[in-house]
Scaffold this motif. Sequence first.
Motif, mmCIF file in Angstrom:
data_model
loop_
_atom_site.group_PDB
_atom_site.id
_atom_site.type_symbol
_atom_site.label_atom_id
_atom_site.label_comp_id
_atom_site.label_asym_id
_atom_site.label_seq_id
_atom_site.Cartn_x
_atom_site.Cartn_y
_atom_site.Cartn_z
ATOM 1 N N GLY A 1 0.832 -1.188 0.000
ATOM 2 C CA GLY A 1 0.000 0.000 0.000
ATOM 3 C C GLY A 1 0.870 1.243 0.000
ATOM 4 N N TYR A 2 0.322 2.345 -0.471
ATOM 5 C CA TYR A 2 1.098 3.581 -0.576
ATOM 6 C C TYR A 2 1.553 4.072 0.791
ATOM 7 C CZ TYR A 2 2.235 8.479 -1.335
ATOM 8 O OH TYR A 2 2.869 9.692 -1.342
ATOM 9 N N GLU A 3 0.629 4.152 1.735
ATOM 10 C CA GLU A 3 0.944 4.746 3.031
ATOM 11 C C GLU A 3 2.021 3.976 3.780
ATOM 12 O OE1 GLU A 3 0.060 7.568 3.979
ATOM 13 O OE2 GLU A 3 -1.606 8.042 2.635
ATOM 14 N N LYS B 1 -5.531 -3.700 -11.900
ATOM 15 C CA LYS B 1 -5.351 -4.392 -10.631
ATOM 16 C C LYS B 1 -4.241 -3.752 -9.808
ATOM 17 C CE LYS B 1 -7.158 -8.786 -12.316
ATOM 18 N NZ LYS B 1 -6.891 -10.228 -12.538
ATOM 19 N N LYS B 2 -3.211 -3.249 -10.492
ATOM 20 C CA LYS B 2 -2.148 -2.545 -9.766
ATOM 21 C C LYS B 2 -2.716 -1.329 -9.046
ATOM 22 C CE LYS B 2 1.605 -3.619 -13.038
ATOM 23 N NZ LYS B 2 2.590 -3.004 -13.976
ATOM 24 N N MET B 3 -3.554 -0.584 -9.748
ATOM 25 C CA MET B 3 -4.110 0.622 -9.156
ATOM 26 C C MET B 3 -5.037 0.296 -7.994
ATOM 27 S SD MET B 3 -2.658 2.990 -10.860
ATOM 28 C CE MET B 3 -3.559 4.464 -10.429
ATOM 29 N N LEU B 4 -5.794 -0.787 -8.118
ATOM 30 C CA LEU B 4 -6.723 -1.148 -7.062
ATOM 31 C C LEU B 4 -6.009 -1.476 -5.761
ATOM 32 C CD1 LEU B 4 -9.288 -3.386 -8.992
ATOM 33 C CD2 LEU B 4 -9.513 -0.985 -8.351
ATOM 34 N N LYS B 5 -4.801 -2.013 -5.863
ATOM 35 C CA LYS B 5 -4.061 -2.391 -4.666
ATOM 36 C C LYS B 5 -3.479 -1.189 -3.928
ATOM 37 C CE LYS B 5 -2.906 -7.064 -6.192
ATOM 38 N NZ LYS B 5 -1.834 -8.026 -6.542
ATOM 39 N N MET B 6 -3.586 -0.022 -4.514
ATOM 40 C CA MET B 6 -3.108 1.201 -3.870
ATOM 41 C C MET B 6 -4.288 2.023 -3.356
ATOM 42 S SD MET B 6 -0.416 2.212 -6.828
ATOM 43 C CE MET B 6 0.445 0.903 -7.696
ATOM 44 N N VAL B 7 -5.396 1.356 -3.111
ATOM 45 C CA VAL B 7 -6.670 2.002 -2.911
ATOM 46 C C VAL B 7 -6.678 3.068 -1.823
ATOM 47 C CG1 VAL B 7 -7.447 0.157 -1.394
ATOM 48 C CG2 VAL B 7 -9.115 1.605 -2.515
ATOM 49 N N SER B 8 -6.039 2.849 -0.689
ATOM 50 C CA SER B 8 -6.167 3.795 0.422
ATOM 51 C C SER B 8 -5.684 5.184 0.026
ATOM 52 C CB SER B 8 -5.393 3.303 1.641
ATOM 53 O OG SER B 8 -4.014 3.180 1.339
ATOM 54 N N TYR B 9 -4.573 5.251 -0.681
ATOM 55 C CA TYR B 9 -4.038 6.556 -1.088
ATOM 56 C C TYR B 9 -4.947 7.214 -2.123
ATOM 57 C CZ TYR B 9 -0.878 10.084 -2.948
ATOM 58 O OH TYR B 9 -0.335 11.261 -3.358
ATOM 59 N N GLN C 1 -8.885 -4.699 0.651
ATOM 60 C CA GLN C 1 -7.664 -3.932 0.783
ATOM 61 C C GLN C 1 -7.837 -2.817 1.810
ATOM 62 O OE1 GLN C 1 -4.896 -4.747 -0.759
ATOM 63 N NE2 GLN C 1 -3.594 -3.030 -0.160
ATOM 64 N N HIS C 2 -8.976 -2.144 1.727
ATOM 65 C CA HIS C 2 -9.234 -1.029 2.634
ATOM 66 C C HIS C 2 -9.369 -1.516 4.072
ATOM 67 C CE1 HIS C 2 -9.915 3.177 3.019
ATOM 68 N NE2 HIS C 2 -11.101 3.051 3.573
ATOM 69 N N ALA C 3 -9.881 -2.722 4.274
ATOM 70 C CA ALA C 3 -10.053 -3.275 5.622
ATOM 71 C C ALA C 3 -8.723 -3.580 6.286
ATOM 72 C CB ALA C 3 -10.894 -4.554 5.557
ATOM 73 N N LYS C 4 -7.670 -3.778 5.471
ATOM 74 C CA LYS C 4 -6.342 -4.080 6.006
ATOM 75 C C LYS C 4 -5.641 -2.846 6.518
ATOM 76 C CE LYS C 4 -5.535 -8.039 2.912
ATOM 77 N NZ LYS C 4 -4.663 -8.552 1.830
#
Length: 219
Positions: A26-28, A101-109, A215-218
């Motif tokens: 994740g980005y953060e 799919k790459k972009m989705l995995k960076m969802v929080s940012y 992803q967001h729940a993690k």
Amino acid sequence: MARNKHPEETVNAILAAAARLFSEKGYEKTSIQDIIDATKLSKGAIYHHFASKEEIFIKMCECIGDENGRELGKIRDDRSLNGAQKIKAMYRTALQDANQKKMLKMVSYLLDNPKFLAIHIRSIFEESVPYYIEPILKEGIADGSIQAEHPKEVAEVLIMLSDVWLHPLLRPSAPEEIRARCAVFNQITRQFGFEVMDEELTEAMVEAGIMIQKQHAKE
């Protein structure tokens, strides 16, 4: 790795490492030090090319956008398809592309940073509409597969709906809500002579929504 003598190769190495780390952590949770460790470059080498982690991220998004643009350009220029077929093919490619799919995995940012949203909206009006959707709509009007009087405005509406309102990346929703919005989107496009969100693409959108929620729940 030793510092590359060729700046372009060094930049590509930084972007590749960052993309992998952003997807995995994740980005953060990814730090500049993580990128340094992954590339074996010095901190000075990283900051020589990028002023911040955010700048790395934005450049990475630009590169992904360029890749997507090349693929969408092939569809736009495909003479074997009529306008309506090109629209559907373009949506299918955009939804099922590996970069998605790459972009989705960076969802929080992506969800929390207004700068990303501003960049995304600007790209819709400066790139997606004039270079891809509007030309295809005009072609479809000419070949009879699309019925519309104002191709530019229709293109803007379609992309704003699909890339903001419909997309689970910017509008996280339960599966039944995503399916309902896909059905409404089809009702809208049907008046122009085509449907985009068939069952396969609808379920791909649902799957993306589920991935985002996990992803967001993690975080």
